[in-house]
Motif scaffolding. Structure first.
Motif, PDB file in Angstrom:
ATOM      1  N   THR A   7       0.842  -1.182   0.000  1.00  0.00           N
ATOM      2  CA  THR A   7       0.000   0.000   0.000  1.00  0.00           C
ATOM      3  C   THR A   7       0.884   1.241   0.000  1.00  0.00           C
ATOM      4  OG1 THR A   7      -0.066   0.060   2.398  1.00  0.00           O
ATOM      5  CG2 THR A   7      -1.799  -1.234   1.292  1.00  0.00           C
ATOM      6  N   LYS A   8       0.304   2.400  -0.284  1.00  0.00           N
ATOM      7  CA  LYS A   8       1.097   3.631  -0.243  1.00  0.00           C
ATOM      8  C   LYS A   8       1.747   3.851   1.118  1.00  0.00           C
ATOM      9  CE  LYS A   8      -0.971   6.221  -3.974  1.00  0.00           C
ATOM     10  NZ  LYS A   8      -1.582   7.485  -4.399  1.00  0.00           N
ATOM     11  N   PRO A   9       1.031   3.628   2.232  1.00  0.00           N
ATOM     12  CA  PRO A   9       1.703   3.782   3.529  1.00  0.00           C
ATOM     13  C   PRO A   9       2.860   2.799   3.721  1.00  0.00           C
ATOM     14  CG  PRO A   9      -0.673   3.882   3.820  1.00  0.00           C
ATOM     15  CD  PRO A   9      -0.422   3.459   2.402  1.00  0.00           C
ATOM     16  N   THR A  10       2.689   1.556   3.299  1.00  0.00           N
ATOM     17  CA  THR A  10       3.766   0.568   3.433  1.00  0.00           C
ATOM     18  C   THR A  10       4.963   0.978   2.594  1.00  0.00           C
ATOM     19  OG1 THR A  10       2.182  -1.195   3.883  1.00  0.00           O
ATOM     20  CG2 THR A  10       4.387  -1.864   3.164  1.00  0.00           C
ATOM     21  N   ILE A  11       4.717   1.450   1.403  1.00  0.00           N
ATOM     22  CA  ILE A  11       5.794   1.923   0.535  1.00  0.00           C
ATOM     23  C   ILE A  11       6.525   3.087   1.195  1.00  0.00           C
ATOM     24  CG2 ILE A  11       6.279   3.109  -1.652  1.00  0.00           C
ATOM     25  CD1 ILE A  11       3.938   1.344  -2.801  1.00  0.00           C
ATOM     26  N   GLY A  12       5.767   4.005   1.784  1.00  0.00           N
ATOM     27  CA  GLY A  12       6.385   5.140   2.476  1.00  0.00           C
ATOM     28  C   GLY A  12       7.289   4.698   3.612  1.00  0.00           C
ATOM     29  N   VAL A  13       6.830   3.736   4.402  1.00  0.00           N
ATOM     30  CA  VAL A  13       7.635   3.217   5.518  1.00  0.00           C
ATOM     31  C   VAL A  13       8.890   2.519   4.973  1.00  0.00           C
ATOM     32  CG1 VAL A  13       7.693   1.534   7.401  1.00  0.00           C
ATOM     33  CG2 VAL A  13       5.713   3.060   7.136  1.00  0.00           C
ATOM     34  N   ALA A  35       7.549   9.752   6.611  1.00  0.00           N
ATOM     35  CA  ALA A  35       6.563   9.149   5.705  1.00  0.00           C
ATOM     36  C   ALA A  35       5.255   9.940   5.695  1.00  0.00           C
ATOM     37  CB  ALA A  35       6.302   7.705   6.114  1.00  0.00           C
ATOM     38  N   ASP A  36       5.155  10.957   6.545  1.00  0.00           N
ATOM     39  CA  ASP A  36       3.949  11.765   6.674  1.00  0.00           C
ATOM     40  C   ASP A  36       2.722  10.898   6.989  1.00  0.00           C
ATOM     41  OD1 ASP A  36       2.539  14.152   6.804  1.00  0.00           O
ATOM     42  OD2 ASP A  36       2.054  14.158   4.667  1.00  0.00           O
ATOM     43  N   GLY A  40      -0.736   5.382  14.246  1.00  0.00           N
ATOM     44  CA  GLY A  40      -1.720   4.310  14.104  1.00  0.00           C
ATOM     45  C   GLY A  40      -1.608   3.586  12.778  1.00  0.00           C
ATOM     46  N   THR A  41      -0.909   4.177  11.833  1.00  0.00           N
ATOM     47  CA  THR A  41      -0.631   3.543  10.536  1.00  0.00           C
ATOM     48  C   THR A  41       0.756   2.913  10.534  1.00  0.00           C
ATOM     49  OG1 THR A  41      -2.060   5.150   9.404  1.00  0.00           O
ATOM     50  CG2 THR A  41      -0.443   3.975   8.043  1.00  0.00           C
ATOM     51  N   VAL A  42       1.737   3.653  11.031  1.00  0.00           N
ATOM     52  CA  VAL A  42       3.138   3.218  10.955  1.00  0.00           C
ATOM     53  C   VAL A  42       3.427   1.996  11.819  1.00  0.00           C
ATOM     54  CG1 VAL A  42       5.525   3.890  11.487  1.00  0.00           C
ATOM     55  CG2 VAL A  42       4.018   5.455  10.242  1.00  0.00           C
ATOM     56  N   TYR A  43       2.995   2.011  13.077  1.00  0.00           N
ATOM     57  CA  TYR A  43       3.364   0.911  13.973  1.00  0.00           C
ATOM     58  C   TYR A  43       2.778  -0.440  13.545  1.00  0.00           C
ATOM     59  CZ  TYR A  43       5.818   4.218  16.886  1.00  0.00           C
ATOM     60  OH  TYR A  43       6.715   5.158  17.339  1.00  0.00           O
ATOM     61  N   PRO A  44       1.540  -0.513  13.068  1.00  0.00           N
ATOM     62  CA  PRO A  44       1.065  -1.810  12.549  1.00  0.00           C
ATOM     63  C   PRO A  44       1.865  -2.289  11.329  1.00  0.00           C
ATOM     64  CG  PRO A  44      -0.807  -0.426  13.080  1.00  0.00           C
ATOM     65  CD  PRO A  44       0.434   0.436  13.200  1.00  0.00           C
ATOM     66  N   GLY A  77      18.791  -8.217   6.154  1.00  0.00           N
ATOM     67  CA  GLY A  77      19.283  -8.480   4.798  1.00  0.00           C
ATOM     68  C   GLY A  77      18.145  -8.906   3.884  1.00  0.00           C
ATOM     69  N   LEU A  78      17.311  -9.823   4.390  1.00  0.00           N
ATOM     70  CA  LEU A  78      16.135 -10.265   3.629  1.00  0.00           C
ATOM     71  C   LEU A  78      15.217  -9.085   3.349  1.00  0.00           C
ATOM     72  CD1 LEU A  78      14.139 -12.456   2.538  1.00  0.00           C
ATOM     73  CD2 LEU A  78      13.229 -12.551   4.869  1.00  0.00           C
ATOM     74  N   GLY A  79      14.963  -8.285   4.368  1.00  0.00           N
ATOM     75  CA  GLY A  79      14.065  -7.146   4.215  1.00  0.00           C
ATOM     76  C   GLY A  79      14.565  -6.139   3.206  1.00  0.00           C
ATOM     77  N   ARG A  80      15.863  -5.846   3.258  1.00  0.00           N
ATOM     78  CA  ARG A  80      16.431  -4.886   2.305  1.00  0.00           C
ATOM     79  C   ARG A  80      16.305  -5.400   0.874  1.00  0.00           C
ATOM     80  NH1 ARG A  80      18.945  -0.404   2.809  1.00  0.00           N
ATOM     81  NH2 ARG A  80      19.143  -0.626   5.042  1.00  0.00           N
ATOM     82  N   SER A  81      16.619  -6.676   0.659  1.00  0.00           N
ATOM     83  CA  SER A  81      16.527  -7.215  -0.706  1.00  0.00           C
ATOM     84  C   SER A  81      15.072  -7.309  -1.168  1.00  0.00           C
ATOM     85  CB  SER A  81      17.230  -8.565  -0.810  1.00  0.00           C
ATOM     86  OG  SER A  81      16.575  -9.533  -0.023  1.00  0.00           O
ATOM     87  N   GLN A  82      14.171  -7.741  -0.274  1.00  0.00           N
ATOM     88  CA  GLN A  82      12.759  -7.858  -0.641  1.00  0.00           C
ATOM     89  C   GLN A  82      12.145  -6.478  -0.888  1.00  0.00           C
ATOM     90  OE1 GLN A  82      11.951 -10.690  -1.630  1.00  0.00           O
ATOM     91  NE2 GLN A  82      11.102 -11.937  -0.003  1.00  0.00           N
ATOM     92  N   ALA A  83      12.455  -5.519  -0.038  1.00  0.00           N
ATOM     93  CA  ALA A  83      11.911  -4.169  -0.198  1.00  0.00           C
ATOM     94  C   ALA A  83      12.411  -3.537  -1.490  1.00  0.00           C
ATOM     95  CB  ALA A  83      12.285  -3.298   0.999  1.00  0.00           C
TER      96      ALA A  83
END
Length: 104
Positions: A7-13, A35-36, A40-44, A77-83
């Motif tokens: 989602t746009k918020p996930t992409i922003g994070v 991420a503006d 309540g959006t960021v922590y989940p 490492g996984l997160g960086r490559s997946q993101a």
């Protein structure tokens, strides 16, 4: 576990996390600001990323008078490559759509 929805918020994070460095680590409120988005959006989102092992968190251990300890978030490492792959694939899809005359 279901696939992560970009989602746009996930992409922003994810973009904030990708841009963070050891000199400027990402912590909860800094991610919200950059991420503006509200907490309540960021922590989940951060919790879902931790569940998928894309992100690890740690608590600040240096003195922090007058405020609670910060919680820092780092891509694994996984997160960086997946993101990176997910954001590149999204950008490629948007580019193809733009070339085809559609809107993104």
């Amino acid at each position: 576990m279901s696939a992560l929805r970009l989602t746009k918020p996930t992409i922003g994070v994810l973009e904030v996390l990708l841009a963070s460095t050891t000199d400027a680590p990402a912590w909860g409120l800094s991610i919200c600001r950059a991420a503006d988005l509200g907490p309540g959006t960021v922590y989940p989102i951060l919790e879902r990323l931790e569940e998928r092992k894309w992100v690890e968190s740690r608590t600040e251990n240096s003195p922090h008078p007058g405020r609670p300890a910060r919680r820092y978030y780092d891509l694994t490492g996984l997160g960086r490559s997946q993101a990176t792959a997910a954001l590149e694939a999204r950008q490629a899809r948007r580019f193809k759509l733009h070339l085809a005359g559609g809107s993104a």
